[in-house]
Design an enzyme around this catalytic site. Structure first.
Site, PDB file in Angstrom:
ATOM      1  N   GLU A 153      26.354  17.592  62.977  1.00 42.04           N
ATOM      2  CA  GLU A 153      25.081  17.991  63.590  1.00 42.04           C
ATOM      3  C   GLU A 153      24.533  16.873  64.487  1.00 42.04           C
ATOM      4  OE1 GLU A 153      22.871  20.960  60.576  1.00 42.04           O
ATOM      5  OE2 GLU A 153      23.544  19.078  59.658  1.00 42.04           O
ATOM      6  N   GLU A 170      28.485  22.382  54.171  1.00 44.34           N
ATOM      7  CA  GLU A 170      27.292  22.442  53.306  1.00 44.34           C
ATOM      8  C   GLU A 170      27.358  23.601  52.307  1.00 44.34           C
ATOM      9  OE1 GLU A 170      25.857  20.322  57.038  1.00 44.34           O
ATOM     10  OE2 GLU A 170      27.330  21.829  56.502  1.00 44.34           O
TER      11      GLU A 170
HETATM   12  N1  T1G Z   1      27.181  11.540  50.595  1.00 49.56           N
HETATM   13  C1  T1G Z   1      27.336  10.572  49.653  1.00 49.56           C
HETATM   14  N2  T1G Z   1      28.549  10.130  49.186  1.00 49.56           N
HETATM   15  C2  T1G Z   1      29.628  10.704  49.718  1.00 49.56           C
HETATM   16  C3  T1G Z   1      29.550  11.728  50.703  1.00 49.56           C
HETATM   17  C4  T1G Z   1      28.255  12.138  51.154  1.00 49.56           C
HETATM   18  N3  T1G Z   1      28.086  13.071  52.096  1.00 49.56           N
HETATM   19  N4  T1G Z   1      30.806  12.093  51.014  1.00 49.56           N
HETATM   20  C5  T1G Z   1      31.638  11.334  50.268  1.00 49.56           C
HETATM   21  N5  T1G Z   1      30.950  10.506  49.483  1.00 49.56           N
HETATM   22  C6  T1G Z   1      31.499   9.495  48.552  1.00 49.56           C
HETATM   23  C7  T1G Z   1      32.296  10.107  47.407  1.00 49.56           C
HETATM   24  O1  T1G Z   1      31.477  10.461  46.333  1.00 49.56           O
HETATM   25  C8  T1G Z   1      33.241   8.953  47.035  1.00 49.56           C
HETATM   26  O2  T1G Z   1      32.505   8.027  46.274  1.00 49.56           O
HETATM   27  C9  T1G Z   1      33.533   8.329  48.390  1.00 49.56           C
HETATM   28  O3  T1G Z   1      32.462   8.736  49.261  1.00 49.56           O
HETATM   29  C10 T1G Z   1      34.834   8.758  48.981  1.00 49.56           C
HETATM   30  O4  T1G Z   1      34.874  10.176  48.978  1.00 49.56           O
HETATM   31  C11 T1G Z   1      21.524  18.419  56.565  1.00 49.56           C
HETATM   32  C12 T1G Z   1      22.547  18.758  54.103  1.00 49.56           C
HETATM   33  C13 T1G Z   1      34.344  12.840  53.567  1.00 49.56           C
HETATM   34  C14 T1G Z   1      36.268  14.395  53.406  1.00 49.56           C
HETATM   35  O5  T1G Z   1      29.883  17.871  52.241  1.00 49.56           O
HETATM   36  O6  T1G Z   1      34.196  16.170  51.849  1.00 49.56           O
HETATM   37  O7  T1G Z   1      25.126  17.028  55.606  1.00 49.56           O
HETATM   38  O8  T1G Z   1      33.788   8.182  44.175  1.00 49.56           O
HETATM   39  O9  T1G Z   1      36.742  10.412  47.313  1.00 49.56           O
HETATM   40  O10 T1G Z   1      39.038  12.269  49.629  1.00 49.56           O
HETATM   41  O11 T1G Z   1      23.290  19.689  57.166  1.00 49.56           O
HETATM   42  O12 T1G Z   1      34.290  12.957  50.643  1.00 49.56           O
HETATM   43  O13 T1G Z   1      34.285   6.373  45.823  1.00 49.56           O
HETATM   44  O14 T1G Z   1      32.114   6.355  44.572  1.00 49.56           O
HETATM   45  O15 T1G Z   1      35.918  12.392  48.629  1.00 49.56           O
HETATM   46  O16 T1G Z   1      38.830  10.657  51.580  1.00 49.56           O
HETATM   47  C15 T1G Z   1      27.909  17.532  54.055  1.00 49.56           C
HETATM   48  C16 T1G Z   1      31.468  15.610  51.571  1.00 49.56           C
HETATM   49  C17 T1G Z   1      26.793  16.923  53.257  1.00 49.56           C
HETATM   50  C18 T1G Z   1      31.205  16.033  52.970  1.00 49.56           C
HETATM   51  C19 T1G Z   1      36.346  12.127  52.304  1.00 49.56           C
HETATM   52  N6  T1G Z   1      29.080  16.698  53.934  1.00 49.56           N
HETATM   53  N7  T1G Z   1      32.549  14.642  51.501  1.00 49.56           N
HETATM   54  O17 T1G Z   1      37.258  12.587  51.351  1.00 49.56           O
HETATM   55  O18 T1G Z   1      37.209  10.558  49.757  1.00 49.56           O
HETATM   56  S1  T1G Z   1      25.383  17.996  53.260  1.00 49.56           S
HETATM   57  C20 T1G Z   1      29.991  16.955  53.014  1.00 49.56           C
HETATM   58  C21 T1G Z   1      33.838  15.036  51.615  1.00 49.56           C
HETATM   59  C22 T1G Z   1      24.693  17.802  54.816  1.00 49.56           C
HETATM   60  C23 T1G Z   1      22.996  18.525  56.486  1.00 49.56           C
HETATM   61  C24 T1G Z   1      23.535  18.705  55.109  1.00 49.56           C
HETATM   62  C25 T1G Z   1      34.867  13.961  51.390  1.00 49.56           C
HETATM   63  C26 T1G Z   1      35.419  13.343  52.702  1.00 49.56           C
HETATM   64  P1  T1G Z   1      33.214   7.201  45.153  1.00 49.56           P
HETATM   65  P2  T1G Z   1      36.215  10.963  48.572  1.00 49.56           P
HETATM   66  P3  T1G Z   1      38.196  11.502  50.568  1.00 49.56           P
END
Ligand code: T1G
Length: 697
Positions: free
Chosen positions: A105, A125
């Site tokens: 975004e 999301e």
């Molecule tokens: N926020 C906080 N921590 C996050 C995070 C996030 N968005 N994404 C990943 N982590 C942490 C995760 O817990 C782990 O921590 C470490 O990063 C590595 O992740 C308004 C409301 C990016 C594809 O849904 O899909 O934006 O265990 O083990 O396999 O519209 O993480 O090491 O302590 O998964 O390489 C939308 C979620 C949010 C993406 C990487 N975004 N993340 O995968 O590593 S909502 C998502 C993923 C939003 C707005 C809305 C995957 C990844 P730790 P990992 P990976």
């Protein structure tokens, strides 16, 4: 300037750099840092264009999920993206890794987007029970049109850079992995060619083209099937539709309203719990991060049946060669044919090329002798549940396998320590419990024996990650975590039918809760003979397992889907369970023989006896240390048994349901139903007495 966002100028390009490991999530510090950097760039008269780029392994992967559920802090994400879009200097986003959610975004609020070819973009999301809440539902369809925007937003699936270019999400894709150089070159091109500020909000041709389209209702109908019980996917459609019916700013307001509805939905909490749970389970309590892991470059599998074949596919899918041993050649031929058929079906669906099918098949060797296991790094035994046979196999493996080879059993119930006792190296013996179909189900329940070494535990957890499974380490007891709780549910489900319920009534309560299928439809899928053999094994071992109407089904050859008749009947080629009057008669006959007068049974009683019994057992499993944390149990059930992720798993759901409510029901059934399954768990009583939850553990 903030710690996590910096601004500098290179030539006439102002560079805004985010550096907030692990995934540059848009936490409060990053949001305020970005606004401050943008302001600096605006004021920097030498800067003719601005570039947004990230350090580390990825572009911004979204809002900081850890902030959800806490009071919202300024600046909000909508403020940030609108400020970025209103920049009067061309703003270029340079994307590597994954630009997700609020990250995409933010990129959409920039005026140009360039990426390296390995990058992916997405709005996932919906997987967190939310919807894109910073303009994604308004800006994305302006670039892609309604259909593609709805697909991306209601599935949350990522899109590769080249596809994103074709969809108009990106303006350029370059090879290589030096994203800063790629970004700088594109930003310079923008300046050199005098490219103007281009705000996505002003792009309306795709909006005009799809205005009034019935694609929104089509998606709502389709979601009724694939998003049964879910809340946010439908709100996603409402939000995207607003982009086609309302002016931009009103569309943004509508998106925000819908976003807040999702934020307040309990499903958001459940899905975020399972998001972090899926990652936390890989951190095994008491197993130091630096525990050495053995190389697993070759695997042996004993048994070419349904489980053996599925397990083999997981390894060859990631390029690890497999040797499958069976007692007879035709069993090998049959097993190999099933594996090839599965791959051919994937090729037909375009998920694999024929060349990839052949590459995978070429990694499978079959054999009739254990000698071919002498050099493998890991052996997984996948024969049917018989302790004597398994001990015989492990004694042989102990003779032929090299020192350091890991000896694993795919047993779903039996004692790992007893199996290990058949070898002189119990420290190398472990349980690796896959779920049918093993090439599809994401859960791998790794079972530590009392002598299993840390190195072996760490290795099988690493293997789980390598073969793209969600690995959970659990202790050794009958049925481990998943099946131990499932058996309690199964016992209650069978008793409820004894007492007057129908199998379809019981199953409907579970599917209404969100399970993909009920107890009895699942028994028909797994095979009525599987449960029957386990009950007979336990009766042989001297346990007092009462007679059951399901034994009669097995004895009559009604083994489930594979015989087109089990608890339900099935039409040729259909998996749709149909209630069968013959089974109703069989149950009535069984009740007469047992002297049972059937009674009216409510859905609430079925829910309590089928699910509360699991939670009570889950509490006992935690007491005994078979599971280290409630989230281990939640992830086992979400990825192995179809517990709805939007309810967060059984232990998370129990906290929402109220532990005091559950404890008083457990005590009620202790009096009315009886049996050790209704003895209240001491942990449950303790938590209720202290007013605490499983989440507090
Ligand atoms: N926020 C906080 N921590 C996050 C995070 C996030 N968005 N994404 C990943 N982590 C942490 C995760 O817990 C782990 O921590 C470490 O990063 C590595 O992740 C308004 C409301 C990016 C594809 O849904 O899909 O934006 O265990 O083990 O396999 O519209 O993480 O090491 O302590 O998964 O390489 C939308 C979620 C949010 C993406 C990487 N975004 N993340 O995968 O590593 S909502 C998502 C993923 C939003 C707005 C809305 C995957 C990844 P730790 P990992 P990976």
């Amino acid at each position: 300037m903030s710690e996590v966002v910096s601004y500098n100028r290179e030539g006439n390009i102002g560079v805004i750099t985010v550096n907030y490991p692990p995934v540059n999530a848009l936490g409060q510090a990053v949001r305020s840092g970005l606004l401050a950097a943008l302001e600096q760039g605006q004021k920097d008269t030498e800067a003719k264009a601005l570039l947004l780029v990230c350090e580390g392994r990825t572009f911004i992967a979204g809002a900081d999920i850890r902030e959800f559920g806490k009071p919202m802090q300024e600046p909000t994400l909508p403020t940030l993206v609108n400020t970025f879009e209103n920049s009067d200097k061309p703003l270029v986003a340079a994307i590597h890794g994954t630009a997700l959610g609020g990250g995409l975004e933010t990129a959409l609020s920039c005026h140009y987007r360039v990426a390296v070819s390995s990058a992916k973009v997405g709005l996932p999301e919906v997987k967190l029970g939310l919807l894109p809440g910073a303009g994604g539902t308004q800006r994305l369809p302006r670039l892609t049109g309604a259909q593609k925007a709805l697909e991306m937003i209601t599935t949350g699936e990522f899109v590769g850079a080249n596809d994103a270019l074709a969809l108009g999400i990106l303006d350029a894709v370059e090879e290589g992995d030096d994203i800063r150089a790629v970004g700088m070159a594109y930003a310079q091109k923008v300046v050199d060619e005098g490219k103007p500020v281009r705000r996505v909000r002003d792009i309306t041709d795709k909006i005009d083209a799809d205005k009034g389209s019935d694609v929104f209702d089509q998606f709502r109908d389709e979601l009724k099937k694939r998003a049964r019980g879910l809340f946010s996917p439908f709100k996603c459609v409402d939000a995207v539709e607003a982009a086609f019916n309302l002016p931009f700013d009103e569309g943004m307001k509508r998106e925000r309203e819908l976003f807040m509805e999702c934020m307040e939905s309990p499903q958001r909490a459940g899905l975020i719990h399972s998001f972090f749970g899926e990652r936390e389970v890989s951190k095994v309590k008491g197993l130091p991060k630096d525990t050495p892991v053995r190389d697993v470059k070759s695997v042996g599998i004993i048994g070419a049946g349904t489980m053996g074949g599925g397990i083999a596919m997981n390894f060859v899918n990631v390029g690890i060669p497999v040797t499958i041993v069976e007692v007879k050649q035709d069993a090998l031929d049959k097993g190999l044919a099933i594996i090839r058929r599965n791959y051919e079906n994937s090729a037909k669906k375009g998920k694999l090329t024929q060349e990839q099918v052949e590459q995978r098949m070429a990694l499978i060797t079959t054999s009739l002798t254990y000698d071919d296991f002498r050099d493998v790094d890991l052996v997984i035994e996948a024969v049917f549940e018989d302790m004597a046979i398994k001990k015989e196999i492990f004694a042989k493996l102990d003779e032929v396998c090299k020192p350091g080879a890991i000896l694993a059993s795919n047993t779903s119930t039996l004692d790992i320590d007893e199996i290990a006792s058949a070898t002189k190296r119990p420290e190398d013996v472990v349980g690796m419990h896959f779920f049918s179909p093993a090439n599809v189900m994401k859960l791998l329940e790794n079972v530590r024996g009392s002598k299993t070494s840390d190195e072996v535990k760490a290795t099988v957890m690493a293997v789980a990650k390598k073969i793209k499974k969600v690995g959970v380490m659990v202790g050794n007891c009958y049925g481990f975590v998943g099946n131990r709780m499932l058996h309690k549910r199964g016992t209650e489900a069978m008793s409820l039918v004894d007492e007057g319920a129908t199998p379809q009534q019981v199953d409907k309560v579970l599917t209404d809760l969100g399970f993909p299928m009920g107890q009895f439809a699942m028994s028909d899928l797994a095979g009525i003979d599987v449960g029957y053999r386990i009950r007979e094994e336990r009766r042989k071992a001297g346990e007092d397992i009462p007679a059951s109407w399901m034994d009669k089904l097995a004895e009559q050859g009604r083994l489930g889907q594979k015989t087109q008749a089990g608890v339900y009947k099935y039409e040729e080629g259909s998996r749709k369970p149909i209630p069968d009057p013959e089974v109703e008669q069989l149950i009535e006959q069984f009740r007469k023989e047992q002297g049972i007068t059937p009674r009216e049974i409510t859905d609430q009683e079925i829910l309590e006896r089928c699910v509360y019994v699991m939670i009570n057992e889950g509490a006992k499993i935690l007491e005994e240390g078979i599971a280290d944390r409630p989230l281990d149990i939640d992830i086992v059930w979400i990825y192995g048994y179809g517990f709805p992720a939007y309810r967060g798993g059984p232990m998370f759901w129990a906290d929402q349901e109220g532990l005091d409510t559950i404890l008083s029901a457990v005590k009620k059934y202790q009096d009315t139903v009886g049996g050790e399954q209704w003895e209240p768990a001491a942990l449950l009583e303790k938590l209720v007495a202290e007013g605490r939850k499983f989440a507090d553990l």
